[in-house]
Structures are given as C-alpha cells and as structure tokens.
Design a protein around this motif. Sequence first.
Motif, PDB file in Angstrom:
ATOM      1  N   UNK A 246     -40.366  35.425  33.261  1.00 14.22           N
ATOM      2  CA  UNK A 246     -41.499  36.073  32.587  1.00 14.22           C
ATOM      3  C   UNK A 246     -42.301  36.917  33.575  1.00 14.22           C
ATOM      4  N   UNK A 247     -42.496  36.386  34.789  1.00 12.61           N
ATOM      5  CA  UNK A 247     -43.249  37.120  35.817  1.00 12.61           C
ATOM      6  C   UNK A 247     -42.462  38.343  36.284  1.00 12.61           C
ATOM      7  N   UNK A 248     -41.140  38.214  36.415  1.00 14.37           N
ATOM      8  CA  UNK A 248     -40.314  39.350  36.826  1.00 14.37           C
ATOM      9  C   UNK A 248     -40.406  40.489  35.810  1.00 14.37           C
ATOM     10  N   UNK A 249     -40.332  40.133  34.517  1.00 13.00           N
ATOM     11  CA  UNK A 249     -40.423  41.150  33.471  1.00 13.00           C
ATOM     12  C   UNK A 249     -41.791  41.814  33.483  1.00 13.00           C
ATOM     13  N   UNK A 250     -42.857  41.010  33.685  1.00  7.36           N
ATOM     14  CA  UNK A 250     -44.213  41.569  33.717  1.00  7.36           C
ATOM     15  C   UNK A 250     -44.399  42.495  34.915  1.00  7.36           C
ATOM     16  N   UNK A 251     -43.857  42.068  36.080  1.00  4.57           N
ATOM     17  CA  UNK A 251     -43.979  42.886  37.294  1.00  4.57           C
ATOM     18  C   UNK A 251     -43.248  44.217  37.137  1.00  4.57           C
ATOM     19  N   UNK A 252     -42.045  44.157  36.559  1.00  7.67           N
ATOM     20  CA  UNK A 252     -41.287  45.388  36.395  1.00  7.67           C
ATOM     21  C   UNK A 252     -41.955  46.298  35.367  1.00  7.67           C
TER      22      UNK A 252
END
Length: 842
Positions: A246-252
Amino acid sequence: MFRTALRNVLAHKARLLMTVLAVMLGVAFVSGTLVFTNTISDAYQNSSAKGFDRVDVAVQAKSQEDKGNTISKTPELTQAMLDRSAKVPGAASAVGVVSGFTAIADKDGKLIGGGFQSQGGNYWGDKDARYPLKSGSAPHGRDQVAIDSETARRAGYKVGDKVRLSVNGPVLTPTVSGVFTTDDGNVAAGGSLALFDTATAQKLFGKPGTYDEIDVKAASGTSQTALKAGLDDALGTKLVETTTGKKLAADQAEQISSSMSGLKQGLLVFAGIALFVGTFIIANTFTMLVAQRTKELALLRAVGASRRQVTRSVLIEAFVVGVVAGVTGLVAGIGIGAGLRSLMTTLGATVPDGPLVVSPGTVASALAVGVVITMLAAWLPGRRAAKIPPVAAMSSVHAQATTKSLVLRNTLGALFGAAGVATVLAATTMDGTDGQAPMGLGAVLLIIGVFILTPLLSRPLIAAAAPVLRVFGVSGKLARQNSVRNPRRTAATASALMIGLTLITGMTVMAGSLQKSIDKMASSAIKADYVVSMANGNELSPDVDDKLNATAGVTATSPLRNVYSRIDGTGESLTGVNGPAIAELTDLKVDNGTFKVGGTQVTVDKDTAESHGWQAGSTFTAHYEDGKSSRLTVSGIYEGNDLIRGILLDKNLVTPHMTAPGDMRVLVRTADGASDTTKDKLVKALGTNPAIKVQSKQDLSNDIAQMFTLMLNMLYGLLAMAVIVAVLGVINTLAMSVFERSQEIGMLRAIGLDRKGIKRMVRLESLVISLFGGVLGIGLGVFFGWAAGELLGTKMATYELVLPWARMGVFLLLAATVGVLAALWPARRAARLNMLTAIKSE
C-alpha cells in the motif's frame, strides 16, 4: 439597477461578443490544462496502484552512508534472505525480483518504447503470478525471452519469433517463448518489458546470485503491517528495509503526481499569460463601453442613482459576461483536454487508458477565473464613470484626457521600469542559481513598468512612422492621428501583443544562443569523429569499447568510465579514460601544467581543482569501492564543459577496483573521418543495436537542436493562445473605435473621402498599433534573452549571444499581419456606414 444592467447586456450583444471570446479563451486554456493533466495523472496513478496489488511487503537493500574515506557497499539481497522471507509466519510466498534496462528492437531495427521506459526483469519459475501468460511458455536459458503483449502487438512479434534486444551493449537474439499481460505503469505508458529466467536475468544485469527486491505475498488473514513486522524480525533492519504494498503504491502515485505537477505548472503559466493579456482587453473593452454610455450613466445619476449603484450596474454586466464566458470556456477546455490526450497518442507518446477527468476543482476554477477576472477588469472603468459629475458627463467636458493626467502614470511607470532594469542587471552578475529569482522579479517589474509607460511611448514611436504614412495621403495622416488620440486605449491594445512577442522573442534568442554554444563546445572540446552512448543514458558494456577498437579503420578509442571514490572525506567522481589516446580524442584547454593521463598522473578540471585547492604537481589519495586506494598526482588543470569534466585518469588504474565496469560514452577516431560510410561501419560492428547511438559532432548538435526545436514549437503553440487573444483585442478596439467615431467618419465621407479611403485609414491605424506592440515586444524579448544568457554563461563557458535577425523579422511581420487581419471587419463596417445617419448619431 439590476434590470438596467441586464438590458444593457442584451442591448450591446455585438460589442460584448469580443469580450466573451477573450475571457472564454483564457478560461478554456486553464480548464483544458487542468482536465489534461488530471486525466493523465489519474491514469498513471491507477496503473501504478494495479502494479502493486500482488505485493504485500517489498524487501529492499538499505543504502549505507559513506564515512570518512571509506565507501560503504550497498548490501545484497541473497538467496538465503529470500528463503528466510518465505518462511516468515504469515507469508504465503516470496519472489526474488531482478530488473534492469532492456532495449527491444522492432522488425525494422528501431527501438520500441521511449528508452527510459524500456525495462527487463526475471520471470519467476514456470508460472509467475505477476505476469499471466497470454500465449507460449515461460523463458528458460539465455536463448529465450518473454515479452509483454503490448510490445508484441506494436512490433508484430509472436511466440517463436526471433527478437533483437540489448541489455547494456551487445545484441542478443533470443526466441520469444511467451507473451504475457501486465499492468506495469511503464508498459501502459508506451514502454516495453522483456523477461528472462531468473539465472539469466541475474547474469545479464550484473547481479549473479542476488536480487534487487524480494516481494512477499501475505497468507490469508495476515495484514500487510503484521507481515512487515515479521520480516523486520527475521531479516533485521540494519541491512534491509521493508515497505508495504500500500505504501509503495502511494509513494509511486505521489511521485507521478509530482512529476505531472511540473507539466501542469508549465502549462498553467501560459494559461496565466493568456489571461493576463485577456485582462487588458477586457479592461479596455469595458472602458470603451462605459465611455460610450457616459451620458446614459449620468442620466441615471441625475434621476437619483448613487455612485455605488452605477458601479454595481457595470459589475453586474461583467458578472453576466463572466458566467457566460466561464461556462463556454469550460466546455471548450474539456474538448482541449481530450484533444491534447489524443495528440499525445498521435505523436507516439502512449498513455495509460482511463476516463476523461473533469474534477469539481476544474469546474470551480473555470467559473472563478471567468467571473473574477472579468469583474476585476470592469471595476476600474465602472468606478471611474461613477465619479464623473452628471452635468459634466452630459456636456461631455470630461471626454478629452489631458497630458497632465498622464504625469502620475508616467512617473509610476518610470519607477517600475527603472527598478526592473536595475534588478535584471544585478541578477546578471550573480551565479546561475542565485540569480534566477531576482531575474524573474526584475522581468515582472520591467514589463509592468513598460505597460504603464506605453501611452507615453506610443507618441514618439508612432510619430516615427509618419514619413511612411504620408505615402498614403489623407488616410495615412488620419490613421496616425487616430492612433495617438487615445493613448491609454492604444497602449492597452498594443500591450496585449507586446507580452506575447516578448516571451516568444526572448525564448528564441536563448534557444539560438544555447545551440551556438553547444556547437562551439562540441567542436572545441572533442577531436573524436564519433561519440557512442546508450539511447537511455545508461552505461555501455566495456565490450563496446573493445569491439570499436577492433573495427577496421578505427585509429583510437577511449571510454569515459565513471568511478565513484572518496577524496579527503568527500565523494568525488573519477573518469577512467584510455590514457595514451585521450589527448588525440579531445581538445581541452589546459590552464596549468600539462595534459597528461597515465599511471598515477591525472588531469583535473578547473572547478574540481579549486574546490580542493590543487595545482599542477599536487598529490591526493583516492579511495575506491573495494576499500583500496591510490596516490595520484595532478599533471594539469583544464577547463571542463558539459561533455567532459572532473578528474581524468587511466582506466587501467581504476577498472580493477570496480565491481561492474560501465562506460557513459566512448570516443572514437577513424582514419577516414566522419562520413555516412564510416558511421554505417561502426553501427554494424556493434550489431546494428537500436539501443546504442553512434553520433558525430554534428549529430550531437542536431540532437540537442531537435530538443530545443521541439520545446520551442510547444511554446510557440501555447503562446499562440496569447496572440489570438491579442488579435481579438485589436479587433475589439477598432470596432469600438469605429462606433465611437461614427459621426466623424460620416463627416469624412461627406467632404469627399471615399469608402476605400475609410478602409485604408482603419487598416493603417490597426497596422500602426500592432507594429508598435511588436517593436516593444521584440525589444524587451532581446533584452530578456541577453540577460538570461548572461546568467547561463556562468554555467556554460562557451555561451555566446546570437540574435536571430531572420526570426525577429518574421515576428515583426507577424505583428503586421495581426494588424491587417484584425482590421478587416472594422474597416468594412466603417466603409459601409451611411454618411447621413452617421452625421446625425450622438
């Protein structure tokens, strides 16, 4: 008063049409920009979110900080770490990820995708859940590869075909074993994805036995947070870091949004310019509308209306116009946003699929811009009209503006202009980065100052055209007098065109000067016939230099091999070169010592030498990534440039200390010099690889020129909106001027001036006003181009000011064309006036 205002709007439909169009264009540009950027950003964000739906927690190596003269090595994700990750409680599976650049050629040998979006990786096992197979099977061994379905569709590849690809130099020709589907954002944006089996990918990307990332899938009932905590306990947090999907998707998504914000801000700047120009026209229009209705407003005052009520009636008219223009501009903007997206696809820039996004913010912005800008522009004319005493208005004693009334305006304009010039000149003496903000502030102050001074400047500049206008007899004389009769109106009209041409000229001067400096840099710094590099800016394999060196007709080659080191406790980049050959491949000016590279002798650029306090003969110690070091001696100090800079030393000294050697460029000199035949020979020697560029010095210049040309064409297209608004302004001014001077035109007809003479008078008046704005705009543009060049010169030693006389002539011709075209309708209308009706008009 409300009913009166509405009746005035309906009564003056034709006169208000140009105002509506001017506002509508500005609103359409703003709303179109927002729709386009929101649509693209939303599509990319949705695509990135899909790309992480099979990753619950990602494990990556934690980068280590360098300390002192020790270079910390980034830890590797090993097979043991992968095995431990798979056994963590709550983990359903763990996949080792390997990735790197992989260029795929189409059947014509051309690179697929945009270079930077051409990616490669590993296919996990026989059935990778990340990449469902559409046809064929998983790749096995170096001779097999799987490609994404979009790339296969665009290039016409199918299972069993041979495909040409490159990882970092040499060409490979594996067979397509399978075609898979993916929701990877790079592929959705027009890139390509090639997958090898894990062992092959590790070897090709220089990572044998290791991974770039470990993706862990959570078992049913285990949250991403709980799985992350388990992985932290099992692997420790000193060498690796874990991130939830979830954090990876938000960061990208945030990264994509950030990258889109630059484009959005750039487009909105030009939308703001169009609105800025439109504001002058709107203010000009309402000034004339109010002036023409002065007696009407005076009558309202005489029968009991207060000043506030008169001002309010004008603002109500502006509100109605703003609402109509805002709504129509929003509709037009949605069409512009859709059109821009289609244009990107037409130009080959594929974007992810997704709906057209018209957010509430876009709607609110469009309406706010339309209403607020129009009301602000109408407020001053309305307030000015309300302050005129009713008796004075009815007797028209207020009509003629005196020279005395311009004294305050001229003083204020002189102060703004002087402050702007002083700030810009001060900025030219600063460093490139420090001077940007003062330069921008000075430019704004100067443009405001010139705008305020335009009525004063109009008289001498238009008077200079008198000898030419005399050729046209009475029509020419009348046109000159009409142009300076109302300096404020002439100034507002000319300023609209001035701002657009200022920006266009300034950017053209900068682009031409930059191109000249780059040509000079390439010709003065490089003796090599060709420069070889990767299409995406990545490093070349050392094999490229070896193959070129073994090619018939090649007399000398040298790689530019970047090496990271620590010197005196700070990070410093070294450039490994072919010591014996580098002197005959470059022509660098040496200020101190001699140009000698070999053994422990190095040559250093001036900036690096000054930062360390080195002179010819100075010695220093370079610490490498393998923990070893070398004692080096400065043989000479040269003037660096954007192509070659830093510490040059022999490649044989540093290559043994590098884990994965790679070259940013390879310089090549041939016996026959640069020619199409020689270039073809070098291209074939490298396997006709689409990922590798073989460029002569002229090719380098042309490549950069192409970038400038593309940028300029985009800017010209955007600024065309401001010019269109300026054209409407000239038409508006002339049309209302004709209406205002109906009685005068009737008298001219009555005493013998024929229809052709009337048309000629109006056209010449328009031409003079447009050329006045054009001269001011080109003059300011040259000044700003020079000033910006002085700022760039602090970073680019070869910068040289180039004035594009031919293009400036075209811009002046454009201004004249604007004047001629804008006058067609007003001139025709003036010529068709019935002289008796015109004479009787009030």
